[in-house]
Write a protein that holds these residues in place. Structure first.
Motif, mmCIF file in Angstrom:
data_model
loop_
_atom_site.group_PDB
_atom_site.id
_atom_site.type_symbol
_atom_site.label_atom_id
_atom_site.label_comp_id
_atom_site.label_asym_id
_atom_site.label_seq_id
_atom_site.Cartn_x
_atom_site.Cartn_y
_atom_site.Cartn_z
ATOM 1 N N SER A 62 63.143 -75.779 -1.865
ATOM 2 C CA SER A 62 62.933 -76.873 -2.818
ATOM 3 C C SER A 62 61.538 -77.479 -2.716
ATOM 4 O O SER A 62 61.165 -78.324 -3.527
ATOM 5 C CB SER A 62 63.978 -77.975 -2.592
ATOM 6 N N SER A 63 60.763 -77.038 -1.723
ATOM 7 C CA SER A 63 59.449 -77.633 -1.499
ATOM 8 C C SER A 63 58.403 -77.074 -2.457
ATOM 9 O O SER A 63 58.519 -75.948 -2.951
ATOM 10 C CB SER A 63 58.994 -77.394 -0.057
ATOM 11 N N ILE A 64 57.385 -77.863 -2.690
ATOM 12 C CA ILE A 64 56.305 -77.434 -3.572
ATOM 13 C C ILE A 64 55.516 -76.296 -2.932
ATOM 14 O O ILE A 64 55.005 -75.410 -3.617
ATOM 15 C CB ILE A 64 55.375 -78.620 -3.929
ATOM 16 N N ASN A 65 55.427 -76.291 -1.590
ATOM 17 C CA ASN A 65 54.706 -75.218 -0.911
ATOM 18 C C ASN A 65 55.424 -73.880 -1.055
ATOM 19 O O ASN A 65 54.799 -72.827 -1.156
ATOM 20 C CB ASN A 65 54.511 -75.556 0.570
ATOM 21 N N TYR A 66 56.755 -73.912 -1.065
ATOM 22 C CA TYR A 66 57.527 -72.678 -1.279
ATOM 23 C C TYR A 66 57.300 -72.165 -2.695
ATOM 24 O O TYR A 66 57.151 -70.962 -2.915
ATOM 25 C CB TYR A 66 59.005 -72.928 -1.030
ATOM 26 N N SER A 67 57.276 -73.093 -3.646
ATOM 27 C CA SER A 67 57.022 -72.708 -5.031
ATOM 28 C C SER A 67 55.637 -72.076 -5.171
ATOM 29 O O SER A 67 55.471 -71.053 -5.853
ATOM 30 C CB SER A 67 57.129 -73.940 -5.942
ATOM 31 N N LYS A 117 66.766 -65.871 -7.533
ATOM 32 C CA LYS A 117 65.973 -66.665 -6.587
ATOM 33 C C LYS A 117 64.500 -66.753 -6.995
ATOM 34 O O LYS A 117 63.903 -67.834 -6.957
ATOM 35 C CB LYS A 117 66.086 -66.046 -5.194
ATOM 36 N N PHE A 118 63.915 -65.625 -7.369
ATOM 37 C CA PHE A 118 62.481 -65.588 -7.601
ATOM 38 C C PHE A 118 62.070 -65.827 -9.057
ATOM 39 O O PHE A 118 60.928 -66.179 -9.337
ATOM 40 C CB PHE A 118 61.906 -64.247 -7.138
ATOM 41 N N TYR A 119 63.001 -65.636 -9.973
ATOM 42 C CA TYR A 119 62.693 -65.843 -11.392
ATOM 43 C C TYR A 119 63.732 -66.791 -11.986
ATOM 44 O O TYR A 119 64.421 -66.467 -12.957
ATOM 45 C CB TYR A 119 62.686 -64.501 -12.141
ATOM 46 N N ALA A 120 63.839 -67.954 -11.372
ATOM 47 C CA ALA A 120 64.899 -68.904 -11.733
ATOM 48 C C ALA A 120 64.824 -69.332 -13.195
ATOM 49 O O ALA A 120 65.859 -69.427 -13.868
ATOM 50 C CB ALA A 120 64.821 -70.128 -10.820
ATOM 51 N N ILE A 157 51.045 -68.932 4.076
ATOM 52 C CA ILE A 157 52.053 -68.821 5.136
ATOM 53 C C ILE A 157 52.053 -70.072 5.997
ATOM 54 O O ILE A 157 53.107 -70.597 6.364
ATOM 55 C CB ILE A 157 51.799 -67.557 5.997
ATOM 56 N N HIS A 158 50.849 -70.546 6.318
ATOM 57 C CA HIS A 158 50.753 -71.767 7.123
ATOM 58 C C HIS A 158 51.388 -72.946 6.389
ATOM 59 O O HIS A 158 52.148 -73.721 6.982
ATOM 60 C CB HIS A 158 49.290 -72.080 7.432
ATOM 61 N N ARG A 159 51.092 -73.069 5.103
ATOM 62 C CA ARG A 159 51.640 -74.190 4.326
ATOM 63 C C ARG A 159 53.164 -74.155 4.265
ATOM 64 O O ARG A 159 53.821 -75.174 4.446
ATOM 65 C CB ARG A 159 51.089 -74.147 2.899
ATOM 66 N N VAL A 160 53.703 -72.973 4.003
ATOM 67 C CA VAL A 160 55.137 -72.879 3.757
ATOM 68 C C VAL A 160 55.953 -72.931 5.047
ATOM 69 O O VAL A 160 57.155 -73.201 5.021
ATOM 70 C CB VAL A 160 55.465 -71.580 2.970
ATOM 71 N N THR A 161 55.309 -72.720 6.205
ATOM 72 C CA THR A 161 56.048 -72.709 7.470
ATOM 73 C C THR A 161 55.748 -73.905 8.361
ATOM 74 O O THR A 161 56.436 -74.114 9.356
ATOM 75 C CB THR A 161 55.733 -71.431 8.284
ATOM 76 N N ASN A 162 54.730 -74.688 8.018
ATOM 77 C CA ASN A 162 54.331 -75.802 8.865
ATOM 78 C C ASN A 162 54.977 -77.092 8.369
ATOM 79 O O ASN A 162 54.552 -77.688 7.390
ATOM 80 C CB ASN A 162 52.801 -75.939 8.884
ATOM 81 N N ARG A 163 56.020 -77.551 9.051
ATOM 82 C CA ARG A 163 56.770 -78.710 8.592
ATOM 83 C C ARG A 163 55.945 -79.985 8.629
ATOM 84 O O ARG A 163 56.036 -80.843 7.761
ATOM 85 C CB ARG A 163 58.026 -78.884 9.456
ATOM 86 N N GLU A 164 55.139 -80.124 9.656
ATOM 87 C CA GLU A 164 54.326 -81.345 9.765
ATOM 88 C C GLU A 164 53.354 -81.433 8.603
ATOM 89 O O GLU A 164 53.125 -82.493 8.048
ATOM 90 C CB GLU A 164 53.563 -81.349 11.089
ATOM 91 N N HIS A 165 52.828 -80.272 8.194
ATOM 92 C CA HIS A 165 51.896 -80.245 7.073
ATOM 93 C C HIS A 165 52.619 -80.650 5.796
ATOM 94 O O HIS A 165 52.125 -81.422 4.989
ATOM 95 C CB HIS A 165 51.312 -78.840 6.917
ATOM 96 N N ASP A 166 53.843 -80.133 5.629
ATOM 97 C CA ASP A 166 54.634 -80.490 4.447
ATOM 98 C C ASP A 166 54.895 -81.983 4.396
ATOM 99 O O ASP A 166 54.764 -82.622 3.349
ATOM 100 C CB ASP A 166 55.967 -79.742 4.458
ATOM 101 N N LEU A 167 55.299 -82.557 5.537
ATOM 102 C CA LEU A 167 55.610 -83.984 5.577
ATOM 103 C C LEU A 167 54.380 -84.821 5.286
ATOM 104 O O LEU A 167 54.458 -85.883 4.655
ATOM 105 C CB LEU A 167 56.185 -84.344 6.944
ATOM 106 N N ALA A 168 53.235 -84.365 5.753
ATOM 107 C CA ALA A 168 51.998 -85.100 5.535
ATOM 108 C C ALA A 168 51.636 -85.137 4.058
ATOM 109 O O ALA A 168 51.039 -86.093 3.579
ATOM 110 C CB ALA A 168 50.856 -84.489 6.338
ATOM 111 N N GLU A 169 52.006 -84.075 3.325
ATOM 112 C CA GLU A 169 51.665 -84.014 1.906
ATOM 113 C C GLU A 169 52.615 -84.819 1.041
ATOM 114 O O GLU A 169 52.279 -85.222 -0.047
ATOM 115 C CB GLU A 169 51.682 -82.550 1.422
#
Length: 283
Positions: free
Chosen positions: A197-202, A123-126, A270-282
């Motif tokens: 799969s999101s860039i914020n998770y990466s 998972k972490f070292y794909a 943490i805010h980036r990776v958990t805030n869906r509205e922020h992800d969608l906006a980006e």
């Protein structure tokens, strides 16, 4: 450079007038040669210019394992460096060669060691894990031995370890555990499944990996006079609450105190990776 020691027809140790050493490999490079002979560098296919401490350990290892295992490990290292677009520390020639040789020797005896961190490594070292899976194919092609998937996890950790200034494998395992535990703290605090799969998770995982390294080496970002800590804490109160859990976890389990500057970066990620509205906006 002159020959100091001949391991076999394909591997020899050279030394210059200043005592600097180099292990070189090449087909037939040591054939019909003797100590103090000068070598023809046109025959050299691979050279190991390493620090003396590493050279001593590598020489000792070469004396204990089949040369084919050294050549196999070298092929895998070169392949991994090419695929991952990086240069490993010299220590990997010792650690990975020793690991692969031991795995190949114990396999016919039915000794198969399970990798307790296999899921986390995948998972972490794909990227490293994918290269390690291909390394298993190389091993099978060269030796006829099909090592289990658990070995891909172990080889991947050697790749990770060799990127971190050649730290010992125990710390690499600790880093992997810290990354997994901190990611779980965030997931369970918010009660959500993170979008892997999101860039914020990466970005979040990258931050966790570097943070885990810094905390194990006592290299945390120092406190600053004009800190954004209070501002970010009030702006993202839920992320702050989660970051506090992370701070408590590290103090209890590792006796490490996290600086406010590290907390700032945690709250933002943490805010980036958990805030869906922020992800969608980006997107």
């Amino acid at each position: 450079m002159k020959i100091r020691k001949i391991f076999n027809n394909n591997v020899i140790l050279l030394t210059d007038d200043n005592g600097n050493e180099m292990i070189v490999m090449g087909k037939g490079i040591g054939y019909n040669k003797h100590n103090s002979d000068v070598i023809d560098f046109s025959q050299v296919e691979k050279k190991f210019v390493v620090e003396k401490a590493t050279s001593d350990k590598l020489m000792s290892l070469i004396g204990e394992i089949p040369t084919e295992h050294l050549e196999l490990s070298n092929e895998i290292i070169e392949y991994a460096e090419q695929q991952l677009a990086l240069k490993f520390s010299d220590n990997i020639y010792i650690t990975l060669t020793d690991h692969i040789s031991f795995a190949l020797r114990r396999f016919p005896e039915g000794i198969i060691v399970k990798n307790a961190l296999l899921w986390e490594i995948k998972k972490f070292y794909a990227a490293e894990y994918e290269v390690a899976l291909n390394a298993l194919h190389i091993i099978e092609q060269k030796t006829g031995i099909k090592l289990p998937e658990d070995e891909a996890g172990s080889i991947a950790l050697h790749f990770v370890n060799a990127q971190q200034r050649g730290q010992d494998m125990k710390q690499t395992y600790q880093m992997t555990k810290i990354v997994n535990d901190l990611a779980n703290i965030v997931k369970y605090h918010f009660g959500i499944k993170l979008d892997e799969s999101s860039i914020n998770y990466s970005r979040f995982l990258t931050h966790l990996r570097y943070f885990a390294y810094r905390i194990l080496h006592d290299e945390l970002i120092p406190e600053e006079r004009d800190s954004l800590y209070d501002h970010v804490k009030h702006k993202y109160p839920e992320s702050y609450a989660c970051a506090r859990k992370i701070r408590n976890y590290l103090e209890i389990n590792y006796e490490k105190k996290t600086t406010n500057e590290e907390m700032v970066y945690f709250m933002i990620h943490i805010h980036r990776v958990t805030n869906r509205e922020h992800d969608l906006a980006e997107e």
